[in-house]
Motif scaffolding. Sequence first.
Motif, PDB file in Angstrom:
ATOM      1  N   ASP A 124       0.752  -1.341  -0.249  1.00 35.24           N
ATOM      2  CA  ASP A 124       0.240  -0.249   0.055  1.00 35.24           C
ATOM      3  C   ASP A 124       0.877   1.177   0.018  1.00 35.24           C
ATOM      4  N   GLY A 125       1.806   1.243   0.866  1.00 30.33           N
ATOM      5  CA  GLY A 125       2.813   2.390   0.685  1.00 30.33           C
ATOM      6  C   GLY A 125       3.657   2.535  -0.444  1.00 30.33           C
ATOM      7  N   GLU A 126       3.629   1.367  -1.353  1.00 28.76           N
ATOM      8  CA  GLU A 126       4.502   1.508  -2.444  1.00 28.76           C
ATOM      9  C   GLU A 126       5.714   1.829  -2.090  1.00 28.76           C
ATOM     10  N   LEU A 127       6.581   0.984  -1.060  1.00 31.58           N
ATOM     11  CA  LEU A 127       7.944   1.399  -0.581  1.00 31.58           C
ATOM     12  C   LEU A 127       8.772   0.790  -1.425  1.00 31.58           C
ATOM     13  N   LYS A 128       8.624  -0.376  -1.790  1.00 33.81           N
ATOM     14  CA  LYS A 128       9.553  -1.075  -2.573  1.00 33.81           C
ATOM     15  C   LYS A 128       9.078  -1.647  -4.023  1.00 33.81           C
ATOM     16  N   TYR A 129       9.905  -1.206  -5.057  1.00 31.96           N
ATOM     17  CA  TYR A 129       9.592  -1.895  -6.394  1.00 31.96           C
ATOM     18  C   TYR A 129      10.745  -2.873  -6.773  1.00 31.96           C
ATOM     19  N   GLU A 130      10.152  -3.599  -7.674  1.00 33.84           N
ATOM     20  CA  GLU A 130      11.102  -4.660  -8.202  1.00 33.84           C
ATOM     21  C   GLU A 130      11.269  -4.515  -9.646  1.00 33.84           C
ATOM     22  N   LEU A 131      12.383  -4.597 -10.170  1.00 32.46           N
ATOM     23  CA  LEU A 131      12.465  -4.910 -11.573  1.00 32.46           C
ATOM     24  C   LEU A 131      12.519  -6.231 -11.997  1.00 32.46           C
ATOM     25  N   VAL A 132      11.671  -6.859 -12.692  1.00 30.56           N
ATOM     26  CA  VAL A 132      11.540  -7.991 -12.858  1.00 30.56           C
ATOM     27  C   VAL A 132      11.779  -8.516 -14.536  1.00 30.56           C
ATOM     28  N   VAL A 133      12.329  -9.576 -14.764  1.00 29.37           N
ATOM     29  CA  VAL A 133      12.427 -10.134 -16.121  1.00 29.37           C
ATOM     30  C   VAL A 133      11.972 -11.437 -16.296  1.00 29.37           C
ATOM     31  N   GLN A 134      11.420 -11.909 -17.409  1.00 31.16           N
ATOM     32  CA  GLN A 134      11.081 -13.404 -17.612  1.00 31.16           C
ATOM     33  C   GLN A 134      12.169 -14.280 -17.411  1.00 31.16           C
TER      34      GLN A 134
END
Lengths: 82, 306
Positions: free
Chosen positions: B226-236
Amino acid sequence: MSNEDKVREVLTEQGKLPGNVAELGIDDDLYQAGLTSHASVNVMLAIEDEFDIEFPDEMLKKSTFASIAAIDAAVQQIQSES
Amino acid sequence: MPDNPELASEYSAFRDGLVDADFLVRSDIDGLYGRTDKFEDIIEGIDRLVVELGSDQNAKVLRFPPVMPTTVFEKTDYLASFPDLTGSIHTFTGNDKAHAQLLQVHSDGGDWTDLLDPSGEMLIPAACHPTYPLLTGTLPEGGRKLDVYGYCFRHEPSIDPTRMQAFRMHEYVYVGTPEGALAHREQWAPRGLKLLTDLGMTPEKVVANDPFFGRAGRMLAVNQRDGELKYELVVQTYPGQMTAVVSVNYHEDHFGKPFNIKSADGAVAHSSCVGFGMERIALALLATHGLDTAIWPESVRELIYP
């Protein structure tokens, strides 16, 4: 002891708030009062113990523990549904 | 994200391919591998690109052994979030008599590790954790930036080679004001995306979904989302599975508070970091372009093997 008093007691023991819980209004924002997300987890677990309830998954979110009134309302909702 | 049982045969096929093609060396334990020169060449190539991206950061370079004091570990509150991933170091502290007992239990096939005592050291779960005690006090105007690179341990045995138990993370950490921490995160997300795109992959930025433990963890996970504190960069990496290879994480005052770090204005410091999962990026490259690096796209080869 009223539900509100029990909630205040849990907040005093588990909330790790810098200020005095007795001085908080029932609608005051607990996060602004210094409740961290980790402390809110301890509050959640202690509320479950205190009222012998279990929060359903959909209630395990920040807003459920945003104020004394919100916690009180969540407890009442669970108690009325059980 | 937990392992997907439907992909079990894909995981083991990729792992066996990596071993047969001489990138990884297997051990008796899932998720614990040796690395060959072929694999390390890719890691070094990726790291060169990471360091290039970070060359404008004026970051203090710090390297730590993969072990830190338990007192530091306790302050990070990792135990509340991920008790099941921790690695505690134990050792023998007894006398000759206890030693004889230890050997006896071992030769009887018993659990001799019961006779060990905690050493006061923990394996490091995230590269930046040992840096925070060094920052206790008041930071200079503009905060501090750190470049940290080292091995991390997370006890999550898996046959999926992209989920190693011991792996390297190269991080750029910012500690200072909330605005500075958010700016650091916003600066690094596009840089990470560019790096992965330049390497011929198709990354996506998604809100992170860390495997917080238990019911308490469900709440922490919701807070994080909810806080959008952490993002990840994902790849297949497998058909239908995206794997996080880089993360950008705004910690708020999660470290500033327990380590008593203040920004120049006297407020509790906020922090953020970008973490490049070095093995994961290398494995994503191998999953994307194949195990024969000689036929990788020329643009990718030029970046990895300049």
